[in-house]
Design a protein around this motif. Structure first.
Motif, PDB file in Angstrom:
ATOM      1  N   MET A   1     -34.379  -4.023 -31.820  1.00 12.90           N
ATOM      2  CA  MET A   1     -34.583  -3.114 -30.710  1.00 12.90           C
ATOM      3  C   MET A   1     -35.006  -3.900 -29.465  1.00 12.90           C
ATOM      4  O   MET A   1     -35.915  -4.713 -29.503  1.00 12.90           O
ATOM      5  N   ARG A   2     -34.358  -3.616 -28.365  1.00  9.36           N
ATOM      6  CA  ARG A   2     -34.725  -4.306 -27.123  1.00  9.36           C
ATOM      7  C   ARG A   2     -35.784  -3.468 -26.389  1.00  9.36           C
ATOM      8  O   ARG A   2     -35.720  -2.242 -26.414  1.00  9.36           O
ATOM      9  N   PHE A   3     -36.719  -4.142 -25.803  1.00 13.62           N
ATOM     10  CA  PHE A   3     -37.729  -3.390 -25.054  1.00 13.62           C
ATOM     11  C   PHE A   3     -38.209  -4.190 -23.853  1.00 13.62           C
ATOM     12  O   PHE A   3     -38.037  -5.419 -23.791  1.00 13.62           O
ATOM     13  N   ILE A   4     -38.796  -3.477 -22.923  1.00 17.72           N
ATOM     14  CA  ILE A   4     -39.495  -4.134 -21.813  1.00 17.72           C
ATOM     15  C   ILE A   4     -40.943  -3.688 -21.869  1.00 17.72           C
ATOM     16  O   ILE A   4     -41.246  -2.500 -22.008  1.00 17.72           O
ATOM     17  N   HIS A   5     -41.818  -4.643 -21.833  1.00 16.52           N
ATOM     18  CA  HIS A   5     -43.259  -4.359 -21.913  1.00 16.52           C
ATOM     19  C   HIS A   5     -43.883  -4.701 -20.557  1.00 16.52           C
ATOM     20  O   HIS A   5     -43.826  -5.837 -20.113  1.00 16.52           O
ATOM     21  N   THR A   6     -44.412  -3.665 -19.927  1.00 12.87           N
ATOM     22  CA  THR A   6     -45.121  -3.914 -18.666  1.00 12.87           C
ATOM     23  C   THR A   6     -46.432  -3.140 -18.689  1.00 12.87           C
ATOM     24  O   THR A   6     -46.777  -2.509 -19.701  1.00 12.87           O
ATOM     25  N   GLY A   7     -47.154  -3.158 -17.597  1.00 15.26           N
ATOM     26  CA  GLY A   7     -48.444  -2.468 -17.530  1.00 15.26           C
ATOM     27  C   GLY A   7     -49.198  -2.959 -16.311  1.00 15.26           C
ATOM     28  O   GLY A   7     -48.703  -3.810 -15.571  1.00 15.26           O
ATOM     29  N   ASP A   8     -50.368  -2.404 -16.113  1.00 17.32           N
ATOM     30  CA  ASP A   8     -51.194  -2.800 -14.954  1.00 17.32           C
ATOM     31  C   ASP A   8     -50.382  -2.800 -13.667  1.00 17.32           C
ATOM     32  O   ASP A   8     -50.415  -3.751 -12.896  1.00 17.32           O
ATOM     33  N   ILE A   9     -49.655  -1.732 -13.491  1.00 16.43           N
ATOM     34  CA  ILE A   9     -48.808  -1.645 -12.300  1.00 16.43           C
ATOM     35  C   ILE A   9     -49.646  -1.238 -11.089  1.00 16.43           C
ATOM     36  O   ILE A   9     -49.382  -1.630  -9.977  1.00 16.43           O
ATOM     37  N   HIS A  10     -50.683  -0.489 -11.368  1.00 14.82           N
ATOM     38  CA  HIS A  10     -51.649  -0.131 -10.323  1.00 14.82           C
ATOM     39  C   HIS A  10     -51.000   0.543  -9.114  1.00 14.82           C
ATOM     40  O   HIS A  10     -51.257   0.157  -7.973  1.00 14.82           O
ATOM     41  N   LEU A  11     -50.149   1.483  -9.379  1.00 12.49           N
ATOM     42  CA  LEU A  11     -49.565   2.265  -8.281  1.00 12.49           C
ATOM     43  C   LEU A  11     -50.705   2.916  -7.514  1.00 12.49           C
ATOM     44  O   LEU A  11     -51.622   3.464  -8.110  1.00 12.49           O
ATOM     45  N   GLY A  12     -50.628   2.831  -6.210  1.00 10.70           N
ATOM     46  CA  GLY A  12     -51.692   3.408  -5.395  1.00 10.70           C
ATOM     47  C   GLY A  12     -52.663   2.374  -4.874  1.00 10.70           C
ATOM     48  O   GLY A  12     -53.453   2.662  -3.998  1.00 10.70           O
ATOM     49  N   ALA A  13     -52.578   1.152  -5.430  1.00 15.92           N
ATOM     50  CA  ALA A  13     -53.430   0.085  -4.893  1.00 15.92           C
ATOM     51  C   ALA A  13     -52.832  -0.399  -3.580  1.00 15.92           C
ATOM     52  O   ALA A  13     -51.611  -0.386  -3.407  1.00 15.92           O
ATOM     53  N   THR A  14     -53.699  -0.803  -2.675  1.00 11.53           N
ATOM     54  CA  THR A  14     -53.214  -1.327  -1.395  1.00 11.53           C
ATOM     55  C   THR A  14     -53.942  -2.620  -1.078  1.00 11.53           C
ATOM     56  O   THR A  14     -54.749  -2.671  -0.163  1.00 11.53           O
ATOM     57  N   PRO A  15     -53.667  -3.678  -1.862  1.00  8.77           N
ATOM     58  CA  PRO A  15     -54.400  -4.917  -1.639  1.00  8.77           C
ATOM     59  C   PRO A  15     -54.082  -5.521  -0.274  1.00  8.77           C
ATOM     60  O   PRO A  15     -52.992  -5.316   0.260  1.00  8.77           O
TER      61      PRO A  15
ATOM     62  N   PRO B   1     -29.679  -1.610 -19.904  1.00  7.87           N
ATOM     63  CA  PRO B   1     -30.560  -0.711 -20.658  1.00  7.87           C
ATOM     64  C   PRO B   1     -31.313  -1.415 -21.791  1.00  7.87           C
ATOM     65  O   PRO B   1     -30.833  -2.391 -22.352  1.00  7.87           O
ATOM     66  N   VAL B   2     -32.473  -0.902 -22.047  1.00  6.13           N
ATOM     67  CA  VAL B   2     -33.224  -1.278 -23.240  1.00  6.13           C
ATOM     68  C   VAL B   2     -33.559   0.013 -23.964  1.00  6.13           C
ATOM     69  O   VAL B   2     -33.491   1.085 -23.373  1.00  6.13           O
ATOM     70  N   GLU B   3     -33.941  -0.124 -25.226  1.00  5.92           N
ATOM     71  CA  GLU B   3     -34.243   1.091 -25.989  1.00  5.92           C
ATOM     72  C   GLU B   3     -35.629   1.646 -25.626  1.00  5.92           C
ATOM     73  O   GLU B   3     -35.892   2.826 -25.768  1.00  5.92           O
ATOM     74  N   MET B   4     -36.501   0.720 -25.214  1.00  7.32           N
ATOM     75  CA  MET B   4     -37.863   1.196 -25.000  1.00  7.32           C
ATOM     76  C   MET B   4     -38.522   0.506 -23.805  1.00  7.32           C
ATOM     77  O   MET B   4     -38.343  -0.699 -23.604  1.00  7.32           O
TER      78      MET B   4
END
Lengths: 354, 633
Positions: free
Chosen positions: A1-15, A44-47
């Motif tokens: 299974m192919r996947f992309i792992h991300t996180g800590d995107i912090h949408l709304g931050a304005t550094p 595409p990835v599955e997840m």
């Protein structure tokens, strides 16, 4: 299974929003996230795993709607996400009863929740933060019920106040992959089949270095991980050594050259060190104009030879003044500054007399 | 250092005047105007030079005062000194046009370099010279001035040691830096920033509270929504049942209605035919009553009358019978038949009669019958009418009965209809409530959306406020950094002051010790404890009490002053003693103290040069049997 792992995107931050060149930094963070979704649409990835802190703070309703819209544009990709410490599901959070698109799995429980995705033969495990700090090791004792499935843990935290993680214990649960978030620096631990994806875009000046996401392939036979650089800009450090003959403009020009060489889009933390002419005032604000400069730390030292000064002035105030500092084994920053200021004043006073 | 010889080539009133001095006590005696001060000035001038001042001040300055009247290029002199066993010659031309200054090592015959000169003088500069080795009398200064002179003197000695660093200049430099940093970082705004920080935090709390309130109200509304939905569901199912019931009812009602229509038309029909029948009957009755037949009985009577009148012509039949009988009798009596023929006349006549009668009776009968038949016909017609009447009556009864039954049925149907309608009315009607629930729900969900919208606004405000706080924090951070710089500057200042105080204290302590020592020697042990406190107040600790300098006698103050100078010279020129020059210093001394002082000095100082206009010093030295060199001007 192919996947992309991300996180800590912090949408709304304005550094760095006070900097002229970063007024749109908040939008850039959104745009990079949008770019990631578009990329998934094309390749595409599955997840897609988002290991917490999708938002910098409690999301606004319209923000969740935007995000969900983006998710809805990749209906063939399962999106698995949880709330992290920054966007913890507090009272009145719009996370509470938001109706996500069909392809979204929101791990919105306080406790570990396991969701099976039969079409992928995957079972994802995880929880969401309901407060900013959790000191219990929630991830250390999970029992995987169906080891024949691909078991993925979506974990946010790993420090003392945010769900401490004992990698060994977590690994003993038998996950095929542990997708971690919270630490902004990407780090792959193949031994324990874990990885911090790092923030998608660097969020503050301490996030030095490359940022992006993790692309991976996992099945019951094995795990393949690869870090993919994706951030529009990254933070870099520049150490610039000053000499006693340098001028302000020269410093600026030479730093500009370095920026050109290292990428003018990136954001720089500049540290000045070396010896400067004691009478030379470094104009920090000038250097800050050189490009995308986040901060300028002046650690330069006035070009005094204190040993010599001491020898020459043993029996006068200057010598007595210097003595206390050069004899102390280690100077505090305050002491160092005190030494410079006092020496300069006394020397100037002496020079005046001559 | 010892001054061995002074040679005034041309200085003030002196021309080519050579004065030799010896180690130990030297007394230079001269009456007023003899040139003691000139000599004193010359020694100082040889050591430090005499600069001509600029402008008006030059008219009365030292340079002008001692400038020779003729040949100012000779405005020069020479002084031989010995230092650590080495002989030096100081040569100076004071003339501003021909300025010369050199020191020659006479033993080696070489000129000293600038550095070597500095080493030779070992920090002895002009101010130091005034403060230490050159001691003149205070004489004319008032007590207060004297005290402040003492104070200044001690302060100058204390704070700078041998090397004069302009402390004021150093502090001004630090203060300027401080000011610059304060201005650059707008430290003055800190309080304002802290205030706005506080208010921003308050704002934050307020928005948070407001949010909580909104969240609570949203939750409450959501609960209400839930209740409404449940109630709606209940009512809907009830209403569905009701509608079902209603549908059935309607069907029944429809049926009833249809029947009622039918019955009504039946009733109408029957009523109409009843009317017809009744009309018909009346007509028939009229017909009958014309015929006199009022009722059935009259009819029966009439019929009977007709029927009872036989249409047989009885007379003729009887006659025929009689004739027939007769004939039969004739035959039977005359019998055989054959005989009959023969005998036919008689019977035949009878027969004939019988036949006539028969014919007659037949005719009659036929006639009768015709008549009867006519009558019967009429009766029959009447009877038919009667029958019709009868039938009509029957029909009327029947129709009436039918009508009654229909009407009854109709009434029943109406009754039932009414019952159904009542039943319908009795069925609970939820639609109104449902409608209300619907509108309540709509209102509620509108309120929720509105509250959520407001919540979003509040959140945005919160974000805004947080940003503001961040900004203030950054600025405060900058101020904090600047404060660190300022702390460093303050620390440097404090440290320098501390060192200065240290030096002062140290110096003061030593000074106290040495001054006490000298004071003891001068006063023959009466005062042996001079002290200068941190505020530079000079006092003498006598055996009985601490006496402040302003309470001491002028003479004693002079002595303290000398003791301090000697002490200072001791401390500053530790390694290499300098000659002590006393310029009319003993004027205020009593003999005893003067004696003490001269004796002590002669025995302990390397070189003492006493300038005096009195002979007291010489006499005292003689009296005490001291070795000295006398120079008379």
């Amino acid at each position: 299974m192919r996947f992309i792992h991300t996180g800590d995107i912090h949408l709304g931050a304005t550094p760095e929003s006070k900097r002229k060149w970063a007024v749109n930094r908040g939008d850039e963070i959104w745009n990079t996230f949008e770019r990631l979704i578009k990329k998934i649409k094309i390749e595409p990835v599955e997840m897609l795993i988002i290991a917490g802190d999708l938002f910098h703070r409690q999301p606004l309703l319209r923000e969740i709607k935007e995000v969900d819209y983006l998710f809805s544009t990749i209906p063939d990709t399962k999106v698995v996400l949880c709330a992290g410490n920054h966007d913890a599901i507090k009272k009145g959070s719009f996370y509470h009863d938001f109706k996500w698109s069909d392809n979204v799995i929101f791990l919105g429980d306080r406790e570990i929740e396991s969701v099976e995705i039969p079409e992928l033969n995957v079972c994802v495990h995880g929880l969401s933060y309901y407060q900013t700090e959790i000191t219990d090791a929630m991830y250390d004792h999970i029992i995987v019920n169906k080891p024949e499935q691909i078991n993925i843990l979506v974990a946010h935290g790993g420090d003392e106040k945010h769900i401490p993680i004992n990698k060994k214990k977590v690994a003993m649960s038998g996950f095929d992959y542990v997708a971690m978030g919270h630490i902004h620096k990407p780090e792959i631990d193949e031994k324990y089949k874990m990885a911090y994806c790092g923030s998608l875009e660097p969020i503050d000046a301490n996030d030095i270095g490359e940022r992006g996401y993790i692309y991976g392939e996992v099945d019951k036979k094995g795990l393949d991980l690869e870090f993919v650089l994706f951030a529009k800009r990254i933070y870099k450090e520049i150490n610039f050594t000053v000499t006693p003959t340098v001028t302000n403009m020269e410093i600026r020009h030479r730093i500009q050259d370095i920026l050109k060489e290292q990428g003018e889009d990136n954001m720089y933390r500049v540290t000045l060190n070396g010896y400067r002419d004691p009478d030379f005032d470094i104009k920090i604000s000038d250097i800050e104009e050189a490009g995308n400069i986040v901060s300028v730390q002046d650690e330069t030292v006035p070009d005094y030879d204190f040993e010599e000064l001491y020898e020459d002035n043993r029996d006068n105030i200057l010598g007595m003044f210097i003595e206390r500092y050069i004899t102390s084994p280690e100077m505090t920053p305050l002491q160092r500054k005190t030494l410079y200021y006092g020496t300069k004043a006394l020397l100037d006073a002496m020079e005046d007399r001559l | 250092m010892i001054i061995k010889e002074i040679q005034l080539i041309s200085f003030g009133k002196f021309n080519h005047k050579v004065i030799s001095l010896q180690p130990g006590l030297n007394i230079i005696y001269g009456e007023n105007e003899a040139g003691k001060t000139t000599l004193h000035t010359f020694i100082r001038g040889m050591l430090f030079g005499i600069e001509k001042q600029r402008g008006k001040a030059s008219a009365r300055d030292t340079y002008t005062k001692y400038e020779p009247w003729e040949n100012s290029s000779n405005y020069q002199g020479m002084m031989r000194i010995e230092n650590n066993g080495v002989n030096y010659r100081i040569e100076r031309n004071f003339s501003k046009e021909h300025k010369v200054f050199k020191i020659v090592n006479e033993d080696l015959g070489i000129e000293l370099s600038q550095q070597e000169i500095e080493e030779l003088f070992e920090g002895l500069d002009e101010s130091c010279y005034y403060n230490t080795v050159s001691i003149s009398q205070l004489g004319s200064v008032t007590d207060k001035e004297l005290e402040s002179v003492l104070k200044n003197y001690a302060a100058n000695l204390g704070s700078t040691k041998s090397m004069e660093i302009d402390m004021k200049r150093a502090f001004a430099d630090l203060d300027e830096q401080r000011k610059k940093i304060m201005a650059e970082n707008k430290i003055g705004e800190e309080e304002l920033l802290l205030k706005s920080m506080d208010s921003a935090k308050d704002e934050l709390e307020i928005t948070e509270r407001e949010q909580h309130t909104i969240i609570a109200s949203i939750e409450q509304k959501k609960e209400i929504e839930q209740h409404l939905l449940v109630r709606k569901k209940e009512l809907s199912s009830l209403d569905a049942k009701r509608l079902e019931e209603l549908a059935k009812n309607n069907e029944r009602k429809e049926n009833l209605y249809q029947e009622m229509i039918r019955l009504t038309s039946d009733v109408e029909k029957y009523s109409a035919s009843l009317l017809q029948i009744q009309e018909h009957g009346t007509k028939l009755k009229e017909q009958l009553s014309q015929k006199g037949i009022e009722d059935n009985d009259t009819m029966e009577l009439l019929t009977d009358k007709v029927l009872n009148k036989s249409n047989m012509p009885i007379v003729f039949i009887l006659l025929m019978m009689a004739c027939l009988g007769t004939s039969i009798g004739f035959i039977v009596g005359n019998f055989p038949l054959i005989a009959f023929r023969q005998y036919w006349m008689k019977p035949a006549i009878c027969m004939g009669g019988a036949v006539v009668f028969l014919i007659l009776s037949i005719i009659k009968y036929l006639f009768n019958r015709n008549k009867k038949s006519k009558k019967l016909q009429a009766i029959k017609e009447l009877r038919l009418t009667m029958d019709k009447l009868d039938a009509a009556r029957h029909e009327e009864v029947y129709v009436r009965r039918q009508l009654d039954s229909k009407e009854e049925a109709l009434a029943n149907a109406k009754e039932m209809m009414k019952a159904e309608e009542e039943k319908e009315l009795q069925l609970e009607d939820y639609s109104e409530e449902l409608r209300q629930l619907d509108s309540e729900e709509r209102e509620n969900s509108e309120a929720i959306s509105k509250a959520q919208w407001i919540l979003d606004q509040k959140k945005e405000k919160e974000i805004e406020t947080e940003k503001k706080i961040e900004e203030i924090t950054a600025r405060l951070h900058k101020i904090q950094n600047a404060k660190e710089e300022i702390a460093a500057i303050d620390a440097a200042k404090a440290h320098i002051e501390e060192i200065a105080a240290d030096i002062r204290n140290n110096f003061g302590k030593k000074l106290n010790e040495r001054a006490s020592y000298y004071m003891g020697k001068i006063t023959g042990g009466k005062y042996d404890n001079v002290s200068i406190d941190a505020n530079l107040n000079i006092s003498i600790n006598s055996k009985r009490a601490l006496i402040a300098s302003h309470k001491l006698s002028k003479g004693t103050v002079e002595q303290v002053y000398m003791a301090l100078r000697l002490a200072a010279a001791d401390i500053i020129f530790e390694k290499d003693k300098k000659p002590i020059l006393l310029d009319d210093t003993f004027a205020m001394y009593d003999n005893k103290r003067m004696g003490n002082t001269i004796k002590f000095m002669a025995e302990n100082m390397e070189q003492v040069i006493i300038f005096s206009c009195h002979t007291r010093e010489k006499l005292m030295a003689d009296k005490l049997g001291l070795k000295y060199k006398l120079i008379k001007l």
